[in-house]
Structure formats: C-alpha cells, structure tokens
Design an enzyme around this catalytic site. Structure first.
Site, PDB file in Angstrom:
ATOM      1  N   GLY A 137      33.795  58.274 -72.313  1.00 15.47           N
ATOM      2  CA  GLY A 137      32.720  57.294 -72.228  1.00 15.47           C
ATOM      3  C   GLY A 137      33.114  56.027 -72.923  1.00 15.47           C
ATOM      4  O   GLY A 137      34.292  55.803 -73.231  1.00 15.47           O
ATOM      5  N   GLY A 138      32.132  55.155 -73.170  1.00 14.49           N
ATOM      6  CA  GLY A 138      32.414  53.895 -73.833  1.00 14.49           C
ATOM      7  C   GLY A 138      32.939  54.098 -75.237  1.00 14.49           C
ATOM      8  O   GLY A 138      33.677  53.269 -75.770  1.00 14.49           O
ATOM      9  N   PHE A 139      32.535  55.190 -75.885  1.00 12.76           N
ATOM     10  CA  PHE A 139      33.034  55.491 -77.219  1.00 12.76           C
ATOM     11  C   PHE A 139      34.513  55.836 -77.164  1.00 12.76           C
ATOM     12  O   PHE A 139      35.288  55.448 -78.025  1.00 12.76           O
ATOM     13  CB  PHE A 139      32.246  56.677 -77.793  1.00 12.76           C
ATOM     14  CG  PHE A 139      32.553  56.985 -79.230  1.00 12.76           C
ATOM     15  CD1 PHE A 139      33.725  57.610 -79.595  1.00 12.76           C
ATOM     16  CD2 PHE A 139      31.652  56.652 -80.225  1.00 12.76           C
ATOM     17  CE1 PHE A 139      34.009  57.900 -80.909  1.00 12.76           C
ATOM     18  CE2 PHE A 139      31.912  56.941 -81.545  1.00 12.76           C
ATOM     19  CZ  PHE A 139      33.100  57.566 -81.888  1.00 12.76           C
ATOM     20  N   GLY A 140      34.906  56.563 -76.136  1.00 11.10           N
ATOM     21  CA  GLY A 140      36.275  57.020 -76.006  1.00 11.10           C
ATOM     22  C   GLY A 140      36.305  58.423 -75.440  1.00 11.10           C
ATOM     23  O   GLY A 140      35.276  58.981 -75.048  1.00 11.10           O
ATOM     24  N   VAL A 190      36.686  62.593 -75.045  1.00 13.29           N
ATOM     25  CA  VAL A 190      36.184  63.773 -75.750  1.00 13.29           C
ATOM     26  C   VAL A 190      37.065  64.958 -75.369  1.00 13.29           C
ATOM     27  O   VAL A 190      37.361  65.171 -74.191  1.00 13.29           O
ATOM     28  CB  VAL A 190      34.717  64.064 -75.384  1.00 13.29           C
ATOM     29  CG1 VAL A 190      34.195  65.251 -76.172  1.00 13.29           C
ATOM     30  CG2 VAL A 190      33.857  62.841 -75.653  1.00 13.29           C
ATOM     31  N   ASP A 206      18.230  56.472 -75.592  1.00  9.14           N
ATOM     32  CA  ASP A 206      19.076  56.720 -74.417  1.00  9.14           C
ATOM     33  C   ASP A 206      18.981  58.179 -74.000  1.00  9.14           C
ATOM     34  O   ASP A 206      19.990  58.842 -73.758  1.00  9.14           O
ATOM     35  CB  ASP A 206      20.520  56.332 -74.691  1.00  9.14           C
ATOM     36  CG  ASP A 206      21.319  56.127 -73.401  1.00  9.14           C
ATOM     37  OD1 ASP A 206      20.687  55.900 -72.344  1.00  9.14           O
ATOM     38  OD2 ASP A 206      22.554  56.197 -73.445  1.00  9.14           O
TER      39      ASP A 206
END
Length: 653
Positions: free
Chosen positions: A352-355, A357, A468
């Site tokens: 995701g946008g975080f990175g 997994v 969210d």
C-alpha cells in the site's frame, strides 16, 4: 542466556513496581434486554414515576456502596428500579456509569415498561414489577486469545472461581468477590464474581455456579471472558482488571459507614500502605538491577554491534493533537529479516501507500505480519508514529494487535499479529470463497466491527475516530472474527470534544461521510456512516462503487427487500432473514444525510443485539459522490483512497 538478564531484571522491576489498574473501561457493553410486550403511554403517570425512579438511582447507589432500589407511585402506574455497581469501583465511577446507563436505556428503549442494561461497571434495570427474573440463559462474552497449557489453566481457573463463588454468596455483604491464582511464574489468573444484592445467598450461589459451569462451554482455553446470568455475573482475565485494594475492602464482612472523613482517612492509609509496600519491594529490586545490569552490559558489549533505535516520544498530528509516549517492544532488524527470508517476494502479502507487507515466522514458530515503510513514502513517518502510539494503547478483541516495531538502519517497520484469512474484501468478493460467509458468519462480522468501533469511540481511554473504515481494513482471524486495522489516519479527541475539522481530506470514496468529503468535518458519526456502508456491503455482497446505497434504498423504499439478499447465501448456523433485514435497517440508519440522525455506536450495538427494540424509519440517505471544482456531483467508478497511505493492493496484511 546472559543476554536475557537485562530483560529479566527489567520485567521484574516493572512487574513489582507498576500499580495495577483497571485495564478495561467500565462502560464495556455486556448485555441488554428490552421486552416489546410491555408498553406504556407517553406522558402517562407511569412515565412520570419511571423518570423519577431512574433519575434517583445513580446518586442513591453511589452513596450506599453501589446498590440502590426505588419504587415510585402506586399500582397500576408503579415504577420499580434497581441499580448496582461493581464492588471495587468508587462512588464517582459508580455514579458516572449509572448516569450513562440511565441516558442510554431511556433513549434506546422508548415506551417500554421493562428494560435492563449491563455494562462492565454497573447494572441498571426498571420495570412495573421486579426487574430481575430468577432464571436466565447465560450470556457469554469470551476473549479470542488462547492460553498456553490450557488444561492446567482451566483447572486452576475452576478452583479460583469456585472459591470466589462461595465468598460472594456467603462471605461478602456486597455479594462481591475478587481474587487471583498463579498459573505460571509470569502469568496470574484474576477472577471476579458478583450477584445483585436483592438475591438470597442460596440463589446467588446457584446463579454463580451456573455462570462458572458455562466457562468451559464458551471460554475453554481462553485468556479471559465474561458470563452474565441476570442475577449474577463472573469474569476472569490474565491481567488485573479490578482495583485490588478496593476489592479487598468490598469483601470485608463489616464495611465502615460512608462519610467524607473516613474516605479521606482510608485513602491516606491506603496510600501509606502502598508506599511502604513499594519501598519494601523496590529496594531489593533496585539492588538486583545495580548488580545485574552492569554485568549484562559487559557480557553483551562484545557480542553485538550497537544500533540506533529511535525513541518515539510523541506523535503530533496535523491539526495539533498530541499523544503521550507509548512503549512498544523493539524488534531487531536481523530478527525480522530472518523471519521474512530477508523480505522475500514469496513472503510478500501486499503493498500500500505505507509500503509492502510481508508474512514472517519467528524462531518460536509465531507467525507475524511485517509492515515495512517504503523509502519513497512521503507520509509514512507520520502515519507510522500515529499508528504505534494509537494501536499500542488499544486492547480489544476486535482490534488488530500490534506486537512491536523496528527503527534501525533507516528502516521503519511495524509488526502485527498474522491473521490467516487476511481481509474481509478478499473473501466477500472472491467467487471461490464468498459462500464461506453464511448469514451467521456475516452477522458475527457486522457485530464484531460494531463492538470494535464502540470501543474506539466510547470505551477506550482515548476517543478515537478511525476515518478510513472499509472492507480491506477489516482483517479476519482463523475463526472469522473481525479485527479493525490501519490506524494511520485515525484522530484522537479529548473526552469533551466530539467534532473536528481538517483541510486535509483523507479516506476512501464510497465509505466517506458527505460532511467530511465536502467540508472536512469529521466526528464519530463519520465512522458511523462508514460502518453503515460496510454493513450494507456485507449483507448484499455489492461494492460501494456499484452504487450500493442507491441500490439498497431503492429496493427498501419500494418494499422489494428480498432482492437485496441475493448476494448473501443462507446457512443453518446463524441469523435468518429477519436478522439480516434488521442489519439492512441499521445500515440505512447509519448512512442518513444528517449526522445528528445517525445513531451512536452504542445504540447500534444495542439495536443489533435486542430484537425487541422498534427501529425508527430511516430518512433518505446521502449518496456517495465525488465533486471536483466546477463540476456537479457524480458517482465514482471505484473506491480510491485520497490518501495513498491507507491504500492496500494485492493481498493485505
């Protein structure tokens, strides 16, 4: 072995010196009942008597060791009320819990002559007669986490609860008992038993025996659980959920009279005893630390290279909120590299946008989900701090569990429990697996998400708005129990604040409340709107991007409701069509255009659990849309997130 010395010494010091406090909020919802066959007329003599009775109970119970009864008026308009608080909570906590109960029971059960509401800290009921029947089926609320050595645990728990049953029924004037038993060197079992004080001792013993007998049926091998049987309730955990000093005083056979001077004197004496005990324990521990730590540091010095761990002291949010520091277990980067095979593609679960997994397996066999911040992310640092501070403070069976973090060699990593079934949307919209979600499974998921949100909004020590909530942020464990995840966008509020405003709109179209999408105004009712969309999505099997709300409202308003259930396969193990239709009704109440008309999550949980409450008719909902400058509203083709930090593609954690 030597490397364990500092950790062991630290654990011993923390275990000995930390004050044991109540780990759960006293307003945890346990049970609700509102029979629909006993109605009264508005503004009648009965309502006047009922209002007088209910309003008097919180103060009366707080002033009389947590128990009060009151009857107002004469038959046939006589109103009877009973209030009781948990034996270990003080007068102000008792009054507050019952005051909240009085407000909730009145608004959630309009026009009913009989009702009962049970929170963790208090019980409130009213009727035109005795409001606590003699028999009832037990209502269990088990924890999800399993214990190690379950047979030994259950054997020790049974002995403890049998002892507490006898003490509550025959040895305590408040019909309350609490105590503990050692399970292992580092694990203690804490238990509690209580009856309503209008119960005879023998009836109390029978009631508690029934509750204890239910524990193996509902909570075999679990770390904790609650069982309520109307006249009595029991609870057990592996942490001290009650005030031990107050519990000991409550079990005294001759409690002193209540007055301000005695309370002040008892507090001073208790404080002095606590200080003396702390000194007696802390001095030898401090000496042990002085001896062990230098030795351990010397032994470790040549065995590993030091690395810089960033201390997360506080997280400051965009609009000025600030939270206190939160200690998390720090993982070594080498440990996480070994667990994930150096973050191999084969172990990648999603991105995701975080990175990305990754799935990992520690040396002890425990499976973990490793959330690694992307070097290209511009927002991940703030989101990571936010998530660590938030999730580390949250403990609920419907919240994903944060195990720790790693901040080493420019890496920023979060470590979570691994959930085998991944996210809700991967099953709900997978043709090969969607039939696994029968009515019973879907209802359990809807109810669990509701309880998780109620905890965030009202029952946790922090008031938290998720912002969210969506199907991809609901993770499922092996038993299909839902857990709310992804707190990178969550916001904290003071208890006296309920509405916020932001210029940075963050969330996912399709689930976003209209007042938030258009004006940046968010509150707990924003989460309620997202929850309503999620409920309709789970029941119908349709995505928000498929004009979901418009589809449901159209069929609901025309009375062609059966067509809404075509995407929800029937099953023998849970709620039937009536319960499913009730979920749709609740979902429509949650997505109403006016935030003030949307129910609170406390009311939602009550609506889902009590079939006797008549639900109000929903108003026409607000339909999800995207608005660009110079354009009118239009339906979005999909549910994109406007903050990439919350988007998860492929298979999420």
């Amino acid at each position: 072995m030597h490397s364990l010395l500092p950790l062991l010494a630290l654990c011993l010091s923390i275990r000995c010196l930390t004050t044991r406090t109540n780990a759960d909020d006293l307003r945890f919802y346990v049970y609700y009942e509102c029979p629909s066959n006993m109605n009264y007329t508005r503004r009648s003599a009965f309502q006047a008597n009922l209002d007088a009775t209910i309003s008097s109970l919180p103060a009366a119970a707080a002033a009389s060791y947590g128990f009060a009864e009151n009857t107002t008026g004469a038959a046939p308009d006589e109103a009877y009320g009973l209030a009781q608080c948990r034996g270990d909570i003080n007068a102000s906590e008792c009054r507050s819990c019952l005051a909240d109960s009085a407000r909730e029971i009145g608004s959630s059960c309009p026009g009913q002559k009989s009702a009962m509401l049970v929170y963790e800290g208090c019980l409130l009921c009213y009727s035109n007669a005795s409001c606590v029947p003699g028999t009832s089926d037990p209502v269990p609320v088990p924890n999800d986490t399993n214990v190690t050595q379950p047979e030994q645990f259950m054997s020790q728990l049974n002995v403890l609860m049998d002892d507490l049953t006898r003490k509550a029924a025959y040895g305590s004037p408040r019909m309350f008992a609490a105590g503990s038993a050692n399970h292992t060197l580092f694990v203690t079992i804490y238990g509690m038993a209580q009856c309503t004080r209008d119960t005879a001792p023998d009836d109390c013993g029978i009631c508690l025996a029934l509750a204890v007998k239910t524990i193996p049926k509902c909570c075999e091998g679990k770390e904790g659980g609650r069982i309520f049987v109307r006249r009595c309730w029991v609870r057990f955990e592996i942490y001290p959920f009650y005030n031990e000093q107050a519990a000991e005083a409550a079990m005294s056979p001759t409690p002193p009279p209540v007055n301000d001077s005695d309370i002040s004197r008892q507090q001073r004496l208790g404080s002095n005893r606590t200080v003396r005990t702390a000194l007696l324990v802390s001095i030898p521990v401090a000496v042990a630390l002085m001896v062990l730590l230098p030795v351990a540091v010397y032994l470790l010095k040549g065995r590993r290279k030091p690395h810089k761990n960033v201390q997360i002291a506080s997280a400051t949010h965009g609009d000025g909120e600030e939270t206190r520091s939160s200690e998390s277990l720090l993982y070594d980067l080498s440990t996480l590299r070994a667990a994930t095979d150096n973050f191999s593609v084969e172990n990648k679960l999603g991105e995701g946008g975080f990175g990305p997994v990754y799935k990992g397996t520690l040396q002890n066999g425990q499976q973990i989900a490793v959330k690694r911040l992307s070097a290209a992310s511009q927002q991940g640092q703030a989101e990571m701090k936010n998530e660590i501070v938030l999730v580390a403070k949250l403990q609920h069976r419907n919240m994903v569990r944060l195990l720790g973090c790693c901040v080493e060699e420019h890496e920023r990593i979060l470590v979570y429990e691994f959930l085998r079934n991944k996210s809700l949307d991967k099953i709900l919209f997978d043709p090969a697996r969607q039939n696994e979600l029968t009515w019973g499974q879907r209802y359990k998921i809807i109810e669990g998400i509701g309880r998780g949100l109620l905890y965030l909004h009202e029952d946790s020590r922090l008031t938290i708005i998720h912002r969210d909530l969506k199907a991809s942020n609901i993770l499922l464990d092996a038993d299909m129990n839902p857990k709310i995840s992804d707190f990178g966008l969550a916001r904290l509020f003071n208890m006296d604040s309920s509405v916020g405003n932001t210029k940075r709109i963050a969330g996912t179209y399709g689930y976003m409340a209209p007042e938030y999408a258009l004006r940046g105004i968010f509150s707990t009712k924003s989460d309620v709107y997202s929850y309503g969309v999620l409920v309709l999505e789970i029941v119908t099997g349709r995505r928000p991007s498929e004009n979901l709300i418009n589809f449901v409202w159209g069929h609901w308003s025309r009375g062609s409701v059966p067509q809404l259930l075509e995407g929800c396969p029937a099953g023998p193990d849970g709620p039937g069509p009536q319960e499913t239709l009730r979920c749709i009704h609740v979902g429509l109440l949650c997505v109403q255009d006016d935030p003030q008309l949307r129910p609170s999550m406390a009311s939602v949980v009550v609506m889902l659990n009590s079939r006797s409450i008549t639900l109000p008719a929903p108003t026409e909902p607000a339909f999800a849309f995207v608005m660009n400058p110079g354009e009118g509203p239009r339906a979005p083709p999909q549910e994109p997130s406007i903050n990439d930090a919350s988007v998860s593609d492929l298979n999420p954690r």
